[in-house]
Motif scaffolding. Structure first.
Motif: not given
Lengths: 343, 429
Positions: A254, A311, A314-315, A317-318, B161, B167, B172, B175, B178-179, B182-183
């Motif tokens: 992060l 989440l 992180y979302a 951030t993207l 991206l 990017i 990317a 991130m 971690w998304l 969580n999902l």
């Protein structure tokens, strides 16, 4: 509201410091992907130091006498030790990237794999479990300042400023802020800083002017390691009750995102870190957050799953990266090993 | 001696030697850490430390129990062997994922998230379709395909991206990791696939044997009785061959490589660089997610769904697998087996000694660190090899004799006797 500000600072300040750590490395021309690993290592060293000192009984008398000045000195000492070892650990990256001209992304990934592995290996042998904690008491009782220390009674109010910035705050957060300012000045207002930055833009030109590129890059990575190690320990102390478990939940990454979003500049990094701090804080405290002080826990009551809040950082951030990518300007020579012969 | 230099004379040979050097250094450092920690810890001592080192080096062949004297017993262990093959299966897939992205110049550190998304999709399909009405093999195939599709979509996000907004794919990917964590937690939390039949277990999903949708053993369980091995490892090996063919024998594979070498030159040559970057990441994603799907469809593994704070190690271990294999898909099969062997050693270590399995992660990290400068090691090996080649020797001798200060030996003899007495090379002739 004061809880939100206080907690946001607790998340945002280590994020700032670690993002600045990334800036120091990248401005000198080395991509420091190992921030996460260095944080994990720094957190472990800091907690280990606190634990050892407690076992030796150095500060026991001060703790019993509630001498909070001595306690803060202890915290500072632990921060310094964590910074020192973080610096040592980052030299592994510096050696691979500068002397051996290794791929910096892979080198950083190696340190990110090494830190949790080594730390967990040692923690399991030291503590027979996966978490290393303090030997006596907990983090708030040792390192937090409370209103009672200033003669306020249990029911006395300290006012908005007092309850936001003094009561139940960790002075380590403010120390980090001061260090952030000092290091930013060092990087942008001194001769050393100018030389260091020049090595990240055009090392050949710097070399032709008599600047030792290798030395500058080593100092960049070493300062980066020290800041990240200290940030890791402060993170563990303020958000994880001074425990180490080989994990900072992607905080180092992060910080990298904050650095990119902040365009490698300190003031923008402060803004970016505060933004992420707010979302991190919401993710951690959504259930007990009373934003406007009317006794209603709004975030909890609208019935959104806690997974959503988790989440969110992180979302965001993207999404933020997607929107700011056009204006972002990385140091030109970052990631390229310095070769005297190339043009 | 001659043979070693023969191996070093080709580029592929030098790559193999460089990887072997990385492995040896990693193992030695792991053993040293165990030795030092063991000696410094009074409860373990030198004997315990030496046992630890023995298991690190030969854990695959340790038999389950110690002998009566308390020493370790070594021999062929079919359970360890079979489990090594079983655990190699997801690593082959994540290794292939990292390797194919690397061919396009992309560092796929997002294999962990893609792996989780593959697990999610395939387990949902496998456990939701009623096996009473639909044949199990159809459900199994659908589950695999669903996993691959989910991973392809997930991998395409950092690809898009990177291609459209430039990017950094590393950020990317992290991130999206971690998304995904969580999902996946969220999706399973609200699903009805949580294992409630076995009351003692919390936060686990049903095994696929629950409704008989498990990967076929293909007779491998008779070869390695008592182990978890199944046909998945053969599927993984098949995919390695397919990826090898795509990369080396097709136009598409060549285009991917061209984008990896120089994206802008590739565009100049008429290659759709953006499309290829997205496709490369999508393929990488589907490979990694296939690893997750195969692992959790096997029937003897359970998925721990409350995973929002941890990412699966298989995803990250795909990086050393690919690096050690120098991104060669066929070599990935073997390096994945090496990695899974290390993980077996780690399990053994925590079962039989006071040490724990994390030391194998230290070894893996050291190997990755070494791989970061494997190019330097290769150059170093190449320099030594060249000295031995006859043609190079002749060339060196020729240039030496042509140096201005050094006249040909017999001419020097005639004109000036003094240098000859000093110059040993000349005197020999």
């Amino acid at each position: 509201m004061s809880l939100l500000i206080q907690q946001t600072l607790i998340y945002a300040v280590p994020l700032m410091v670690v993002a600045l750590a990334g800036v120091f490395a990248e401005r000198s021309g080395i991509i420091n992907l190992a921030l996460e690993g260095i944080m994990i290592f720094g957190a472990f060293i800091g907690v280990m130091f606190v634990r050892l000192v407690q076992q030796w009984g150095w500060f026991t008398a001060a703790y019993a006498a509630k001498d909070w000045v001595a306690m803060q000195g202890f915290a500072l000492l632990a921060m310094f030790v964590a910074a020192f070892f973080g610096c040592l650990f980052s030299l592994l990256l510096a050696f691979a990237a500068i002397n051996l001209r290794a791929d910096q992304t892979i080198g950083g990934t190696a340190l990110n794999l090494l830190a949790p592995a080594l730390v967990l290996f040692l923690i399991r042998i030291i503590a027979q479990q996966n978490t290393l904690s303090m030997a006596i008491g907990d983090s708030p009782s040792w390192f937090m300042i409370k209103k009672s220390m200033f003669g306020y009674g249990r029911t006395a109010k300290m006012g908005f400023l007092g309850s936001t910035f003094v009561d139940k705050a960790y002075p380590a957060t403010y120390v980090c802020l001061i260090i952030f300012v000092v290091m930013s000045v060092l990087l942008y207002k001194t001769r050393f800083g100018l030389r260091l930055r020049s090595c990240g833009e055009n090392p050949q030109a710097s070399d032709s002017l008599g600047i030792n590129v290798m030395k500058m890059r080593y100092s960049g990575v070493a300062i980066s390691g020290a800041l990240a190690g200290m940030g890791g320990f402060v993170y563990a102390m303020t958000t994880a009750n001074c425990t180490a478990n080989g994990d900072v939940a992607g905080f180092g990454f992060l910080a990298l995102a904050v650095m990119i979003f902040g365009n490698w500049k300190p003031l923008n990094i402060v803004g970016a870190a505060l933004l992420f701090g707010v979302f991190k804080c919401i993710a951690a405290l959504y259930g007990s957050l009373d934003i406007n002080g009317d006794g209603v826990y709004w975030l909890k009551e609208i019935g959104v799953s806690p997974n959503f809040y988790r989440l969110l950082p992180y979302a965001i951030t993207l999404i933020v990266l997607a929107f700011t990518s056009k204006s972002s300007r990385a140091p030109k020579a970052e990631g390229i090993p310095y070769d005297k012969g190339s043009r | 001696m001659k043979k070693r230099f023969g191996l070093l004379s080709t580029d592929g040979g030098r790559t193999i030697v460089a990887s072997l050097i990385s492995i040896v250094i990693g193992m030695v450092i792991g053993a040293l850490v165990v030795l030092i920690v063991g000696i410094c810890t009074p409860t373990i001592g030198l004997k315990g430390a030496l046992d630890g080192v023995r298991i690190i080096l030969g854990g695959l062949f340790v038999l389950g129990e110690r002998t009566e004297a308390g020493a370790l017993a070594f021999g062929f262990n079919s359970v360890s062997m079979g489990n090594m093959l079983f655990r190699a299966m997801p690593l082959v897939m994540t290794g292939l994922s990292v390797a194919i992205a690397y061919r396009t110049g992309l560092f796929n550190i997002g294999a962990a998230g893609q792996y989780l998304m593959g697990t999610l999709a395939s387990l949902f399909v496998a456990l939701s379709i009623p096996s009473a009405t639909v044949p199990a093999w159809i459900i199994w195939t659908l589950a695999l395909l669903a996993g691959m599709l989910a991973g392809a979509l997930w991998g395409a996000i950092p690809g898009l991206l990177k291609a459209l907004l430039n990017i950094n794919e590393v950020i990317a990917c992290i991130m999206t990791n971690w998304l995904a964590a969580n999902l996946v937690t969220w999706a399973f939390e609200v699903s009805n696939l949580k294992n409630v039949a076995e009351g003692t277990k919390t936060a686990y999903i049903y095994k696929t044997t629950f409704n008989n949708v498990a990967t076929s053993k293909l007779g491998l369980d008779q070869l390695f009785p008592g182990s978890q091995v199944n046909g998945g490892i053969l599927i993984a090996a098949l995919f390695a061959v397919i990826v090898y063919i795509i990369i080396t024998k097709t136009t598409f594979g060549y285009e991917l490589k061209a984008c990896g070498f120089n994206r802008y030159a590739a565009r100049y040559a008429g290659i759709h660089d953006k499309r290829n970057i997205v496709l490369s990441m999508a393929i990488a994603g589907s490979l990694a997610s296939l690893g997750g799907a195969l692992y959790y469809l096997s029937g003897n593994t359970e998925f721990y769904w409350n995973t929002y704070q941890t990412l699966p190690g298989e995803g990250f271990n795909g990086i050393p697998v690919a690096l050690l294999a120098a991104n060669n898909p066929i070599a990935v099969i073997f390096t994945a087996m090496f990695m899974s062997m290390l993980s077996i050693c780690g399990t053994r270590l925590s079962q039989l000694t006071a040490f724990n399995e994390y030391i194998t992660n230290v070894i893996i990290a050291v190997i990755v660190y070494m791989s970061a400068f494997s190019l330097i090691i290769k150059m170093f090996l190449g320099r030594h090899a060249r000295k031995d080649e006859p043609l190079v020797q002749a060339a060196v001798a020729l240039t030496e004799s042509l140096k201005p200060g050094k006249a040909p030996p017999d001419a020097a003899k005639a004109s000036d006797p003094k240098p000859i007495s000093l110059d040993k090379g000349g005197a020999d002739q």
